[in-house]
Scaffold this motif. Sequence first.
Motif, PDB file in Angstrom:
ATOM      1  N   LEU A  98       0.827  -1.208   0.000  1.00  8.31           N
ATOM      2  CA  LEU A  98       0.000   0.000   0.000  1.00  8.31           C
ATOM      3  C   LEU A  98       0.860   1.257   0.000  1.00  8.31           C
ATOM      4  O   LEU A  98       0.498   2.267  -0.601  1.00  8.31           O
ATOM      5  CB  LEU A  98      -0.960  -0.003   1.190  1.00  8.31           C
ATOM      6  N   VAL A  99       2.006   1.198   0.635  1.00  2.17           N
ATOM      7  CA  VAL A  99       2.915   2.336   0.648  1.00  2.17           C
ATOM      8  C   VAL A  99       3.634   2.469  -0.694  1.00  2.17           C
ATOM      9  O   VAL A  99       3.880   3.577  -1.162  1.00  2.17           O
ATOM     10  CB  VAL A  99       3.948   2.197   1.797  1.00  2.17           C
ATOM     11  N   SER A 100       3.954   1.332  -1.337  1.00  4.48           N
ATOM     12  CA  SER A 100       4.681   1.332  -2.611  1.00  4.48           C
ATOM     13  C   SER A 100       4.029   0.387  -3.614  1.00  4.48           C
ATOM     14  O   SER A 100       4.581  -0.652  -3.970  1.00  4.48           O
ATOM     15  CB  SER A 100       6.135   0.921  -2.388  1.00  4.48           C
ATOM     16  N   PRO A 101       2.827   0.730  -4.113  1.00  5.85           N
ATOM     17  CA  PRO A 101       2.168  -0.159  -5.069  1.00  5.85           C
ATOM     18  C   PRO A 101       2.936  -0.285  -6.380  1.00  5.85           C
ATOM     19  O   PRO A 101       2.779  -1.273  -7.093  1.00  5.85           O
ATOM     20  CB  PRO A 101       0.801   0.487  -5.286  1.00  5.85           C
ATOM     21  N   GLU A 102       3.804   0.694  -6.679  1.00  7.01           N
ATOM     22  CA  GLU A 102       4.586   0.636  -7.912  1.00  7.01           C
ATOM     23  C   GLU A 102       5.604  -0.506  -7.888  1.00  7.01           C
ATOM     24  O   GLU A 102       6.181  -0.851  -8.915  1.00  7.01           O
ATOM     25  CB  GLU A 102       5.306   1.970  -8.164  1.00  7.01           C
ATOM     26  N   LYS A 103       5.786  -1.119  -6.733  1.00 10.10           N
ATOM     27  CA  LYS A 103       6.695  -2.255  -6.636  1.00 10.10           C
ATOM     28  C   LYS A 103       6.021  -3.569  -7.010  1.00 10.10           C
ATOM     29  O   LYS A 103       6.621  -4.637  -6.876  1.00 10.10           O
ATOM     30  CB  LYS A 103       7.317  -2.322  -5.250  1.00 10.10           C
ATOM     31  N   GLY A 104       4.779  -3.485  -7.478  1.00  9.50           N
ATOM     32  CA  GLY A 104       4.128  -4.672  -8.017  1.00  9.50           C
ATOM     33  C   GLY A 104       4.865  -5.092  -9.280  1.00  9.50           C
ATOM     34  O   GLY A 104       5.332  -4.258 -10.049  1.00  9.50           O
ATOM     35  N   ALA A 105       4.982  -6.386  -9.490  1.00  8.05           N
ATOM     36  CA  ALA A 105       5.767  -6.908 -10.611  1.00  8.05           C
ATOM     37  C   ALA A 105       5.088  -6.660 -11.954  1.00  8.05           C
ATOM     38  O   ALA A 105       3.870  -6.552 -12.052  1.00  8.05           O
ATOM     39  CB  ALA A 105       5.980  -8.405 -10.422  1.00  8.05           C
ATOM     40  N   THR A 106       5.918  -6.599 -12.969  1.00  9.92           N
ATOM     41  CA  THR A 106       5.461  -6.653 -14.354  1.00  9.92           C
ATOM     42  C   THR A 106       5.785  -8.055 -14.841  1.00  9.92           C
ATOM     43  O   THR A 106       6.927  -8.504 -14.736  1.00  9.92           O
ATOM     44  CB  THR A 106       6.175  -5.603 -15.227  1.00  9.92           C
ATOM     45  N   VAL A 107       4.768  -8.755 -15.344  1.00 13.59           N
ATOM     46  CA  VAL A 107       4.915 -10.152 -15.735  1.00 13.59           C
ATOM     47  C   VAL A 107       4.784 -10.264 -17.248  1.00 13.59           C
ATOM     48  O   VAL A 107       3.790  -9.824 -17.828  1.00 13.59           O
ATOM     49  CB  VAL A 107       3.843 -11.032 -15.049  1.00 13.59           C
ATOM     50  N   PHE A 108       5.813 -10.837 -17.897  1.00  8.80           N
ATOM     51  CA  PHE A 108       5.788 -11.102 -19.330  1.00  8.80           C
ATOM     52  C   PHE A 108       5.398 -12.563 -19.512  1.00  8.80           C
ATOM     53  O   PHE A 108       6.116 -13.450 -19.061  1.00  8.80           O
ATOM     54  CB  PHE A 108       7.160 -10.880 -19.965  1.00  8.80           C
ATOM     55  N   VAL A 109       4.252 -12.817 -20.156  1.00  9.89           N
ATOM     56  CA  VAL A 109       3.786 -14.184 -20.394  1.00  9.89           C
ATOM     57  C   VAL A 109       3.876 -14.472 -21.881  1.00  9.89           C
ATOM     58  O   VAL A 109       3.223 -13.806 -22.694  1.00  9.89           O
ATOM     59  CB  VAL A 109       2.334 -14.377 -19.901  1.00  9.89           C
ATOM     60  N   GLU A 110       4.681 -15.460 -22.240  1.00 10.02           N
ATOM     61  CA  GLU A 110       4.805 -15.850 -23.640  1.00 10.02           C
ATOM     62  C   GLU A 110       3.691 -16.830 -23.989  1.00 10.02           C
ATOM     63  O   GLU A 110       3.470 -17.813 -23.285  1.00 10.02           O
ATOM     64  CB  GLU A 110       6.165 -16.503 -23.876  1.00 10.02           C
ATOM     65  N   CYS A 111       2.981 -16.531 -25.058  1.00  7.99           N
ATOM     66  CA  CYS A 111       1.872 -17.363 -25.528  1.00  7.99           C
ATOM     67  C   CYS A 111       2.221 -17.911 -26.911  1.00  7.99           C
ATOM     68  O   CYS A 111       3.079 -17.372 -27.606  1.00  7.99           O
ATOM     69  CB  CYS A 111       0.599 -16.531 -25.652  1.00  7.99           C
ATOM     70  N   GLY A 112       1.520 -18.929 -27.327  1.00 10.57           N
ATOM     71  CA  GLY A 112       1.685 -19.433 -28.685  1.00 10.57           C
ATOM     72  C   GLY A 112       1.070 -18.487 -29.692  1.00 10.57           C
ATOM     73  O   GLY A 112       1.582 -18.319 -30.798  1.00 10.57           O
TER      74      GLY A 112
END
Length: 187
Positions: A98-112
């Motif tokens: 809540l103090v640092s929501p920008e620290k949520g991850a960015t997830v790259f998902v490779e799809c077919g």
Amino acid sequence: MQRAFRTVMNAFAQPGTIAELRDDAVDAAGARDPLMTLVRLFVDQAVTFYCCDDALAERIAVETKARRASQSEALFVVVPAAASACEAGVGEASAGTLVSPEKGATVFVECGRVSATPDEGLAGFEVQGPGVRDVNRFWTDSDEWERVREGRCDEYPLGIEMILVDGEGRLAAVPRSSSVTRMEGGR
């Protein structure tokens, strides 16, 4: 790389629409590698990453000089095309605080395959939220990510940012502020 970065930023500005990495997704040897293009755009020595595949994780570490971390601590999570990797990568990725929501991850998902139009074997998704007038729709052959994302029960402003990308460079961005619903009659 500037064109690729603009493509990704435009995809986040219009969640659930299909953007396309064109020549930007070609490596020095001329091979198409859109997943690694995303990695090169965002992952460097100043951030941490987690990859569900050890060989790819080693390649990322060598090319970017980024530091490896656990799924729950990494700023970027790379999920190569494997359903079993999706649950660990998406399910355990950091939602920030809540103090640092920008620290949520960015997830790259490779799809077919990621598509702007329905086709046999593809699951359809509707995206709503900021940047979407009514609803945006896209289709992909990978649907595990949505189930795991939904099961996380993150409440905004916490959550993960996601980019789904295929081998042809088509991608769809799903920000933490967006809601995603699987369309009935999908795969």
